[in-house]
Design a protein around this motif. Structure first.
Motif: not given
Length: 469
Positions: A307-325
């Motif tokens: 069970x992975x809790x993944x924060x894809x951004x640090x706030x809405x202004x974060x331009x680098x949105x993380x993506x899973x493979x």
């Protein structure tokens, strides 16, 4: 002998704008309030609204609007709301709270101010108003001991001029220990050690001035767990250092009814006991895209449920949105789930299906893992996490994912092998057993109660005296 102050104390708590700081401040506030004392908890409006909802207590929440800065995103009031490089603007806005905070203190009739390391100016403000001051550190005694004496932290000619000097045990630590940063860990936070940032004040100076100007230091932790580090702090601070206990987390009211928790519990209930890996890195730590890819592929290779809790951004202004493979969630849907929003961590860790916790080593997460007897696999990113990880490694309470010492890179194979070792393999049994052995030091209610009683006794005593070195 000192005459104890018998009246009810009024304590003002002023934590830094990070949930990893606000939550331990709130836990301490609750314990003090339960003893019959008044607590004023000061923060910004949005942060107070996002804190766990409490049943009626003696805590008074005081909202101070955060000054607006040009480079600070709209509605950003906590570190979780901004990318890492914008945290300095948040500190600058926080420093601008000095005047409104002073006005509040002037009318507060407070006996004590408990303040964090960022508002290094707070102690001077309180002292001028006749209010006693406590530097309250949510960082452990080992972290404070490693960063050193306040005179070094505030000096222009600090003995630590290079990152390499943070990867060895410092000379003021006179007992055997392996506690030090790895090179890649210190390089991730090296910007905060310099005054050449947008606030003009380094974090090291903030720590040093906060410690120098307080009447007493209050430290999250217990002397039974880190006796040598607490003794060191007494020596290098030259003032009382009082442990506050480990402050194990208490479940927020109403969490059972949370929609996210309902579907998570339904999924966890179907999993084998002690086999699920819970993955979460707190409210601040954000892996790089490459790291997320390796973590994901490592989870896949481990063949363990997760069970992975993944924060894809640090706030809405974060331009680098993380993506899973690509295809990861489809390939692993039979044994794993990913949550991209807030999740009730304490409830997850309480579940019998969870056997291991892949964590950033933030101390609140560590305490929550230990109080629920979950084996710890460590993957550090920021701040104090490297020091916390060394302490856990030293005590055989956690196993760190092997990484390149220079750049901190790691492979999916090392993630998979670490998870299997700690959660299921016989060779890793020591980590599972050690957590159970150490649990009592973290969650024993009688011990925690004694720490709070002793703290309050000392607050009353010091209210009537001045400490003389």
């Amino acid at each position: 002998m000192f005459q104890e102050k018998e009246s009810v104390l009024h304590i003002v708590m002023f934590p830094w704008l990070a949930f990893g700081h606000m939550i331990p401040n709130l836990e301490l506030a609750k314990l003090i309030a339960e003893k019959g004392h008044r607590v004023s908890f000061v923060s910004t409006p949005r942060n107070i609204d996002r804190l766990p909802k409490l049943s009626p207590t003696l805590i008074n929440f005081v909202k101070l609007p955060l000054p607006k800065l040009q480079n600070l995103p709209e509605n950003a009031e906590a570190t979780t709301d901004v990318p890492y490089d914008a945290v300095q603007y948040l500190k600058k806005a926080y420093d601008a709270l000095e005047q409104p905070f002073t006005r509040f203190l002037e009318s507060s009739k407070a006996d004590w101010l408990f303040y964090d390391f960022v508002p290094f100016w707070a102690a001077s403000v309180a002292s001028k108003l006749g209010i006693k001051t406590a530097f309250y550190s949510i960082f452990t005694a080992s972290v404070l001991g490693f960063i050193g004496p306040p005179s070094y932290l505030t000096a222009n000619d600090s003995p630590r001029q290079k990152p390499e000097e943070y990867i060895v045990v410092p000379p003021w630590v006179t007992f055997p220990t392996t506690v030090a940063y790895r090179y890649y860990e210190i390089m991730r936070i090296v910007d905060s050690l310099s005054a050449q940032n947008n606030t003009g004040v380094s974090d090291t100076y903030r720590f040093g001035a906060s410690i120098q100007n307080c009447d007493i230091a209050v430290v999250r932790g217990c002397t039974e767990f880190e006796p040598e580090w607490f003794h060191l702090l007494e020596n290098i601070y030259g003032k009382p250092v009082l442990p506050a206990g480990q402050l194990p987390s208490t479940a927020p009211v109403g969490s059972e009814d949370n929609e996210t928790w309902r579907w998570m519990k339904e999924w966890l209930d179907k999993q084998a006991r002690g086999r699920v890996v819970y993955v979460a890195f707190g409210s601040e730590a954000k892996p790089t895209q490459e790291e997320v890819t390796e973590i994901a592929l490592g989870l896949e290779k481990s063949e363990l449920p997760f069970l992975w809790v993944l924060r894809v951004q640090r706030g809405p202004s974060d331009p680098d949105v993380l993506r899973l493979p690509e295809g990861f969630e489809e390939r692993t849907k039979a044994r794993g789930v990913v949550c991209r929003s807030w999740a009730p961590q304490l409830k997850i860790l309480e579940h019998v299906a969870v056997g291991g916790f892949l964590t950033h080593s933030g101390w609140t997460s560590v305490v929550e893992g230990i109080q629920n007897e979950k084996a710890l696999v460590l993957l550090t990113f920021l701040s104090d996490q490297g020091i916390n990880a060394r302490v856990l490694e030293e005590k055989k309470m956690g196993y760190s994912v092997p990484r390149d010492e220079e750049d901190g890179s790691f492979s999916s194979d090392s993630v998979a092998e670490s998870l299997k070792l700690v959660v299921v393999e016989e060779e890793g049994k020591i980590y599972r057993e050690r957590i159970k052995e150490m649990k009592d030091l973290f969650v024993n209610e009688d011990r925690q109660n004694r720490y709070i009683d002793n703290l309050i006794h000392n607050l009353k005593t010091f209210s009537k005296c001045v400490y003389v070195d």
